[in-house]
Scaffold this motif. Structure first.
Motif, PDB file in Angstrom:
ATOM      1  N   VAL A   1       0.841  -1.205   0.000  1.00 22.87           N
ATOM      2  CA  VAL A   1       0.000   0.000   0.000  1.00 22.87           C
ATOM      3  C   VAL A   1       0.874   1.252   0.000  1.00 22.87           C
ATOM      4  O   VAL A   1       0.628   2.196  -0.768  1.00 22.87           O
ATOM      5  CB  VAL A   1      -0.948   0.001   1.216  1.00 22.87           C
ATOM      6  CG1 VAL A   1      -1.668   1.346   1.336  1.00 22.87           C
ATOM      7  CG2 VAL A   1      -1.970  -1.119   1.098  1.00 22.87           C
ATOM      8  N   VAL A   2       1.903   1.256   0.826  1.00 24.32           N
ATOM      9  CA  VAL A   2       2.789   2.416   0.893  1.00 24.32           C
ATOM     10  C   VAL A   2       3.495   2.633  -0.447  1.00 24.32           C
ATOM     11  O   VAL A   2       3.600   3.767  -0.931  1.00 24.32           O
ATOM     12  CB  VAL A   2       3.832   2.231   2.018  1.00 24.32           C
ATOM     13  CG1 VAL A   2       4.958   3.260   1.890  1.00 24.32           C
ATOM     14  CG2 VAL A   2       3.167   2.371   3.375  1.00 24.32           C
ATOM     15  N   THR A   3       3.961   1.550  -1.067  1.00 22.37           N
ATOM     16  CA  THR A   3       4.674   1.669  -2.337  1.00 22.37           C
ATOM     17  C   THR A   3       3.779   2.260  -3.422  1.00 22.37           C
ATOM     18  O   THR A   3       4.176   3.180  -4.153  1.00 22.37           O
ATOM     19  CB  THR A   3       5.197   0.297  -2.789  1.00 22.37           C
ATOM     20  OG1 THR A   3       6.050  -0.251  -1.774  1.00 22.37           O
ATOM     21  CG2 THR A   3       5.999   0.418  -4.080  1.00 22.37           C
ATOM     22  N   VAL A   4       2.550   1.750  -3.534  1.00 21.24           N
ATOM     23  CA  VAL A   4       1.613   2.288  -4.519  1.00 21.24           C
ATOM     24  C   VAL A   4       1.283   3.745  -4.206  1.00 21.24           C
ATOM     25  O   VAL A   4       1.232   4.602  -5.102  1.00 21.24           O
ATOM     26  CB  VAL A   4       0.325   1.442  -4.564  1.00 21.24           C
ATOM     27  CG1 VAL A   4      -0.728   2.095  -5.456  1.00 21.24           C
ATOM     28  CG2 VAL A   4       0.626   0.035  -5.059  1.00 21.24           C
ATOM     29  N   LEU A   5       1.092   4.038  -2.944  1.00 23.03           N
ATOM     30  CA  LEU A   5       0.742   5.392  -2.528  1.00 23.03           C
ATOM     31  C   LEU A   5       1.851   6.379  -2.871  1.00 23.03           C
ATOM     32  O   LEU A   5       1.593   7.461  -3.431  1.00 23.03           O
ATOM     33  CB  LEU A   5       0.475   5.400  -1.025  1.00 23.03           C
ATOM     34  CG  LEU A   5       0.107   6.732  -0.375  1.00 23.03           C
ATOM     35  CD1 LEU A   5      -1.192   7.256  -0.966  1.00 23.03           C
ATOM     36  CD2 LEU A   5      -0.024   6.552   1.134  1.00 23.03           C
ATOM     37  N   VAL A   6       3.095   6.013  -2.559  1.00 21.96           N
ATOM     38  CA  VAL A   6       4.217   6.909  -2.829  1.00 21.96           C
ATOM     39  C   VAL A   6       4.404   7.107  -4.327  1.00 21.96           C
ATOM     40  O   VAL A   6       4.668   8.221  -4.793  1.00 21.96           O
ATOM     41  CB  VAL A   6       5.507   6.356  -2.186  1.00 21.96           C
ATOM     42  CG1 VAL A   6       6.722   7.151  -2.637  1.00 21.96           C
ATOM     43  CG2 VAL A   6       5.400   6.398  -0.668  1.00 21.96           C
ATOM     44  N   ARG A   7       4.225   6.053  -5.086  1.00 21.35           N
ATOM     45  CA  ARG A   7       4.422   6.178  -6.534  1.00 21.35           C
ATOM     46  C   ARG A   7       3.274   6.920  -7.210  1.00 21.35           C
ATOM     47  O   ARG A   7       3.439   7.437  -8.311  1.00 21.35           O
ATOM     48  CB  ARG A   7       4.651   4.798  -7.138  1.00 21.35           C
ATOM     49  CG  ARG A   7       5.995   4.255  -6.682  1.00 21.35           C
ATOM     50  CD  ARG A   7       6.455   3.001  -7.318  1.00 21.35           C
ATOM     51  NE  ARG A   7       7.833   2.737  -6.901  1.00 21.35           N
ATOM     52  CZ  ARG A   7       8.502   1.630  -7.158  1.00 21.35           C
ATOM     53  NH1 ARG A   7       7.925   0.656  -7.863  1.00 21.35           N
ATOM     54  NH2 ARG A   7       9.747   1.496  -6.739  1.00 21.35           N
ATOM     55  N   ALA A   8       2.139   6.980  -6.547  1.00 26.50           N
ATOM     56  CA  ALA A   8       1.014   7.735  -7.108  1.00 26.50           C
ATOM     57  C   ALA A   8       1.086   9.214  -6.715  1.00 26.50           C
ATOM     58  O   ALA A   8       0.777  10.092  -7.519  1.00 26.50           O
ATOM     59  CB  ALA A   8      -0.305   7.135  -6.631  1.00 26.50           C
ATOM     60  N   LEU A   9       1.526   9.488  -5.478  1.00 24.39           N
ATOM     61  CA  LEU A   9       1.492  10.857  -4.956  1.00 24.39           C
ATOM     62  C   LEU A   9       2.864  11.485  -4.766  1.00 24.39           C
ATOM     63  O   LEU A   9       2.964  12.690  -4.540  1.00 24.39           O
ATOM     64  CB  LEU A   9       0.724  10.883  -3.629  1.00 24.39           C
ATOM     65  CG  LEU A   9      -0.719  10.370  -3.688  1.00 24.39           C
ATOM     66  CD1 LEU A   9      -1.356  10.414  -2.308  1.00 24.39           C
ATOM     67  CD2 LEU A   9      -1.546  11.182  -4.677  1.00 24.39           C
ATOM     68  N   GLY A  10       3.928  10.685  -4.805  1.00 20.75           N
ATOM     69  CA  GLY A  10       5.282  11.220  -4.714  1.00 20.75           C
ATOM     70  C   GLY A  10       5.646  11.748  -3.337  1.00 20.75           C
ATOM     71  O   GLY A  10       5.142  11.293  -2.309  1.00 20.75           O
ATOM     72  N   MET A  11       6.528  12.747  -3.338  1.00 25.21           N
ATOM     73  CA  MET A  11       7.085  13.269  -2.094  1.00 25.21           C
ATOM     74  C   MET A  11       6.047  13.911  -1.194  1.00 25.21           C
ATOM     75  O   MET A  11       6.268  14.054   0.008  1.00 25.21           O
ATOM     76  CB  MET A  11       8.181  14.288  -2.407  1.00 25.21           C
ATOM     77  CG  MET A  11       9.510  13.681  -2.788  1.00 25.21           C
ATOM     78  SD  MET A  11      10.273  12.719  -1.449  1.00 25.21           S
ATOM     79  CE  MET A  11      10.591  14.003  -0.252  1.00 25.21           C
TER      80      MET A  11
END
Length: 242
Positions: A113-123
């Motif tokens: 979930v964190v990986t998808v979230l970071v790659r969708a929303l970035g920094m």
């Protein structure tokens, strides 16, 4: 012509499914963030209280393992929440083997979930949980040519900043399934020490529980020294100030 159209349709279908998955994950994460902002102190108090965590999960009856796994996922996604009481509660409630399995399964889902979230929303989402100082503290790892190996080593060491590393990993080009595998396997020593100690305590074997906790504290101390040494060595390789 027909084959090309079919291939384009397949590619388009995959793209739509991927977009839907990212959107669903983003919506869930946004909800989690909103809950974290609205009920921050209450959530912190709950997650920090192992007895409360155990009682809530136990009250879910047959769904208790799923409920505990959901708490592990929430703790990883809302990275400011403490994780150790949840692992101890899992070990106390389910015993060593099942408690370990629940924590590792929840950890894998939370990492995805964190990986998808970071790659969708970035920094933007990373900065929502971590200060500039915390991010700078692990920048040596993100920029390393040996990122995957170093991430695995750091995850294996008890007491290292696993929450920030999970988020930072999403900023790299490492494949999502490799991040999940590294984080899950790397969490095993930390999870095992917690669930083992709590499992002993649940059976009233306080000597074994105390010995396990003492060994855990020794590992954390040694781990902190090892982490500092790895960080210094890698910073020197990159020409960074230590």
């Amino acid at each position: 012509m027909g084959e090309g159209s079919e291939g384009a349709g397949t590619t388009g279908g995959y793209g739509r499914r991927r977009a839907c998955a990212v959107a669903a994950t983003g919506a869930l994460a946004t909800l989690a963030l909103a809950l974290g902002v609205a009920y921050g102190p209450e959530l912190w108090g709950f997650f920090a209280d192992g007895d409360a965590v155990r009682a809530w999960a136990d009250a879910q009856g047959p769904l208790a393992p799923v409920a505990m796994g959901a708490l592990v996922v929430a703790q990883i996604v809302i990275a400011v929440l403490p994780g150790e009481p949840v692992e101890l509660a899992a070990g106390y409630l389910f015993g060593f083997w099942e408690g370990t399995a629940v924590c590792l399964a929840g950890g894998m889902v939370g990492t995805l979930v964190v990986t998808v979230l970071v790659r969708a929303l970035g920094m933007r989402v990373v900065r929502a949980f971590f200060s500039a100082e915390q991010l700078e503290g692990v920048s040596w790892l993100r920029d390393s040519a040996r990122f995957e190996l170093l991430m695995f080593v750091v995850f294996l060491i008890p007491g290292t900043p696993k929450d920030v590393l999970t988020y930072v990993a999403g900023l790299t080009s490492c494949r999502w399934w490799r991040i999940a595998a590294i984080a899950t396997v790397g969490r095993i020593p930390s999870v095992v020490t917690s669930t083992l100690a709590a499992g002993f305590a649940s059976r009233g074997d306080w000597v074994a529980a105390g010995a396990t906790l003492a060994a855990t504290l020794a590992l954390v101390g040694a781990g902190a020294a090892a982490y500092a040494a790895v960080r210094r060595r890698e910073a020197a390789r990159q020409g960074r100030p230590r």
